[in-house]
Design a protein around this motif. Structure first.
Motif, PDB file in Angstrom:
ATOM      1  N   VAL A  29       0.826  -1.209   0.000  1.00 43.38           N
ATOM      2  CA  VAL A  29       0.000   0.000   0.000  1.00 43.38           C
ATOM      3  C   VAL A  29       0.860   1.259   0.000  1.00 43.38           C
ATOM      4  N   ASP A  30       2.128   1.144   0.419  1.00 49.16           N
ATOM      5  CA  ASP A  30       3.019   2.298   0.400  1.00 49.16           C
ATOM      6  C   ASP A  30       3.360   2.743  -1.025  1.00 49.16           C
ATOM      7  N   HIS A  31       3.210   1.853  -1.977  1.00 49.34           N
ATOM      8  CA  HIS A  31       3.680   2.132  -3.335  1.00 49.34           C
ATOM      9  C   HIS A  31       2.562   2.381  -4.335  1.00 49.34           C
ATOM     10  N   PHE A  32       1.318   2.266  -3.867  1.00 50.92           N
ATOM     11  CA  PHE A  32       0.193   2.440  -4.769  1.00 50.92           C
ATOM     12  C   PHE A  32      -0.886   3.283  -4.105  1.00 50.92           C
ATOM     13  N   GLY A  33      -1.641   3.989  -4.910  1.00 49.92           N
ATOM     14  CA  GLY A  33      -2.828   4.651  -4.392  1.00 49.92           C
ATOM     15  C   GLY A  33      -3.920   3.614  -4.171  1.00 49.92           C
ATOM     16  N   ILE A  34      -4.569   3.699  -3.023  1.00 48.43           N
ATOM     17  CA  ILE A  34      -5.681   2.801  -2.712  1.00 48.43           C
ATOM     18  C   ILE A  34      -6.935   3.648  -2.584  1.00 48.43           C
ATOM     19  N   GLY A  35      -7.926   3.307  -3.375  1.00 47.84           N
ATOM     20  CA  GLY A  35      -9.161   4.075  -3.372  1.00 47.84           C
ATOM     21  C   GLY A  35     -10.318   3.306  -2.771  1.00 47.84           C
ATOM     22  N   TRP A  36     -11.256   4.050  -2.220  1.00 45.66           N
ATOM     23  CA  TRP A  36     -12.555   3.516  -1.814  1.00 45.66           C
ATOM     24  C   TRP A  36     -13.606   4.074  -2.758  1.00 45.66           C
ATOM     25  N   PHE A  37     -14.530   3.234  -3.132  1.00 44.66           N
ATOM     26  CA  PHE A  37     -15.586   3.584  -4.052  1.00 44.66           C
ATOM     27  C   PHE A  37     -16.902   3.051  -3.497  1.00 44.66           C
ATOM     28  N   GLU A  44     -23.656   4.964 -11.416  1.00 41.34           N
ATOM     29  CA  GLU A  44     -22.246   4.684 -11.638  1.00 41.34           C
ATOM     30  C   GLU A  44     -21.502   4.586 -10.312  1.00 41.34           C
ATOM     31  N   ARG A  45     -20.429   3.803 -10.351  1.00 36.96           N
ATOM     32  CA  ARG A  45     -19.590   3.693  -9.172  1.00 36.96           C
ATOM     33  C   ARG A  45     -18.933   5.053  -8.891  1.00 36.96           C
ATOM     34  N   GLU A  46     -18.964   5.450  -7.632  1.00 37.85           N
ATOM     35  CA  GLU A  46     -18.474   6.774  -7.217  1.00 37.85           C
ATOM     36  C   GLU A  46     -17.171   6.636  -6.436  1.00 37.85           C
ATOM     37  N   ALA A  47     -16.162   7.380  -6.843  1.00 46.41           N
ATOM     38  CA  ALA A  47     -14.913   7.416  -6.080  1.00 46.41           C
ATOM     39  C   ALA A  47     -15.111   8.324  -4.876  1.00 46.41           C
ATOM     40  N   ILE A  48     -14.799   7.831  -3.679  1.00 42.06           N
ATOM     41  CA  ILE A  48     -15.044   8.636  -2.489  1.00 42.06           C
ATOM     42  C   ILE A  48     -13.783   8.991  -1.716  1.00 42.06           C
ATOM     43  N   SER A  49     -12.720   8.206  -1.827  1.00 36.85           N
ATOM     44  CA  SER A  49     -11.501   8.568  -1.116  1.00 36.85           C
ATOM     45  C   SER A  49     -10.302   7.910  -1.783  1.00 36.85           C
ATOM     46  N   CYS A  50      -9.143   8.487  -1.505  1.00 40.32           N
ATOM     47  CA  CYS A  50      -7.895   7.949  -2.032  1.00 40.32           C
ATOM     48  C   CYS A  50      -6.794   8.253  -1.040  1.00 40.32           C
ATOM     49  N   CYS A  96     -13.005  -1.394  -2.290  1.00 39.49           N
ATOM     50  CA  CYS A  96     -11.672  -0.814  -2.316  1.00 39.49           C
ATOM     51  C   CYS A  96     -10.961  -1.302  -3.578  1.00 39.49           C
ATOM     52  N   ALA A  97      -9.944  -0.566  -3.978  1.00 34.30           N
ATOM     53  CA  ALA A  97      -9.249  -0.895  -5.213  1.00 34.30           C
ATOM     54  C   ALA A  97      -7.825  -0.377  -5.181  1.00 34.30           C
ATOM     55  N   VAL A  98      -6.976  -1.000  -5.962  1.00 33.64           N
ATOM     56  CA  VAL A  98      -5.636  -0.459  -6.205  1.00 33.64           C
ATOM     57  C   VAL A  98      -5.798   0.523  -7.352  1.00 33.64           C
ATOM     58  N   GLY A  99      -5.679   1.794  -7.022  1.00 31.70           N
ATOM     59  CA  GLY A  99      -5.954   2.866  -7.973  1.00 31.70           C
ATOM     60  C   GLY A  99      -7.043   3.743  -7.409  1.00 31.70           C
ATOM     61  N   CYS A 100      -7.042   4.999  -7.856  1.00 29.45           N
ATOM     62  CA  CYS A 100      -8.016   5.939  -7.329  1.00 29.45           C
ATOM     63  C   CYS A 100      -8.920   6.531  -8.399  1.00 29.45           C
ATOM     64  N   ASN A 101      -8.668   6.170  -9.628  1.00 29.01           N
ATOM     65  CA  ASN A 101      -9.495   6.628 -10.742  1.00 29.01           C
ATOM     66  C   ASN A 101     -10.289   5.428 -11.248  1.00 29.01           C
ATOM     67  N   THR A 102     -11.598   5.584 -11.329  1.00 24.01           N
ATOM     68  CA  THR A 102     -12.474   4.470 -11.710  1.00 24.01           C
ATOM     69  C   THR A 102     -12.033   3.823 -13.026  1.00 24.01           C
ATOM     70  N   LEU A 106      -6.099  -1.157 -11.031  1.00 23.61           N
ATOM     71  CA  LEU A 106      -5.295  -2.369 -11.212  1.00 23.61           C
ATOM     72  C   LEU A 106      -6.081  -3.592 -10.770  1.00 23.61           C
ATOM     73  N   SER A 107      -6.799  -3.457  -9.660  1.00 25.22           N
ATOM     74  CA  SER A 107      -7.564  -4.590  -9.136  1.00 25.22           C
ATOM     75  C   SER A 107      -8.631  -4.092  -8.192  1.00 25.22           C
ATOM     76  N   TRP A 108      -9.797  -4.720  -8.235  1.00 26.13           N
ATOM     77  CA  TRP A 108     -10.912  -4.405  -7.342  1.00 26.13           C
ATOM     78  C   TRP A 108     -11.027  -5.469  -6.255  1.00 26.13           C
ATOM     79  N   GLY A 109     -11.450  -5.020  -5.070  1.00 24.78           N
ATOM     80  CA  GLY A 109     -11.872  -5.965  -4.055  1.00 24.78           C
ATOM     81  C   GLY A 109     -13.347  -6.271  -4.232  1.00 24.78           C
ATOM     82  N   GLN A 110     -13.849  -7.237  -3.460  1.00 26.15           N
ATOM     83  CA  GLN A 110     -15.290  -7.491  -3.493  1.00 26.15           C
ATOM     84  C   GLN A 110     -15.964  -6.405  -2.652  1.00 26.15           C
ATOM     85  N   GLY A 111     -17.216  -6.173  -2.832  1.00 26.05           N
ATOM     86  CA  GLY A 111     -17.899  -5.119  -2.104  1.00 26.05           C
ATOM     87  C   GLY A 111     -18.306  -5.541  -0.707  1.00 26.05           C
TER      88      GLY A 111
END
Length: 118
Positions: A29-37, A44-50, A96-102, A106-111
């Motif tokens: 997680v230190d090397h990638f942006g992690i986003g919550w959606f 549409e899926r909404e980006a809420i934090s990064c 949650c996802a690796v990346g902050c732009n919908t 790189l990869s999505w978690g399950q909801g």
């Protein structure tokens, strides 16, 4: 293989709090942006934090700014979303996802479902 495991969802009353966790494997997680959606049916899926990299810079959607806080625990390779002052309109499936732009994930978690009752 990049995997994310989101947990911590549930049902709370208006004004309550929840903390979501996102356990990450395959990247640090230190090397990638992690986003919550979040997503509600037929929208549409909404980006809420990064939270980004070692500097820990954060960014929030206007709809949650001041109420939600995202943090990272490098030792656990886990990112959290502390949600306070919850409102019925926060009800959604949270990802949650690796990346902050919908459109650049790189990869999505399950909801994990969050339901806020009025």
């Amino acid at each position: 293989d990049v995997q994310l495991q989101a947990s911590g969802g549930g049902t709370v009353q208006t004004g309550g709090s929840l903390r979501l966790s996102c356990a990450v494997s395959g990247v640090t997680v230190d090397h990638f942006g992690i986003g919550w959606f979040r997503q509600v049916p037929e929208k549409e899926r909404e980006a809420i934090s990064c939270i980004t990299g070692e500097d820990g810079n954060t960014d929030y959607a206007p709809s949650v700014k001041g109420r939600f806080t995202t943090t990272a625990d490098s030792a656990k390779n886990t990112v959290y979303l502390q949600m306070n002052s919850l409102k019925p309109e926060d009800t959604a499936l949270y990802y949650c996802a690796v990346g902050c732009n919908t459109y650049a994930i790189l990869s999505w978690g399950q909801g994990t479902q969050v339901t806020v009752s009025s």
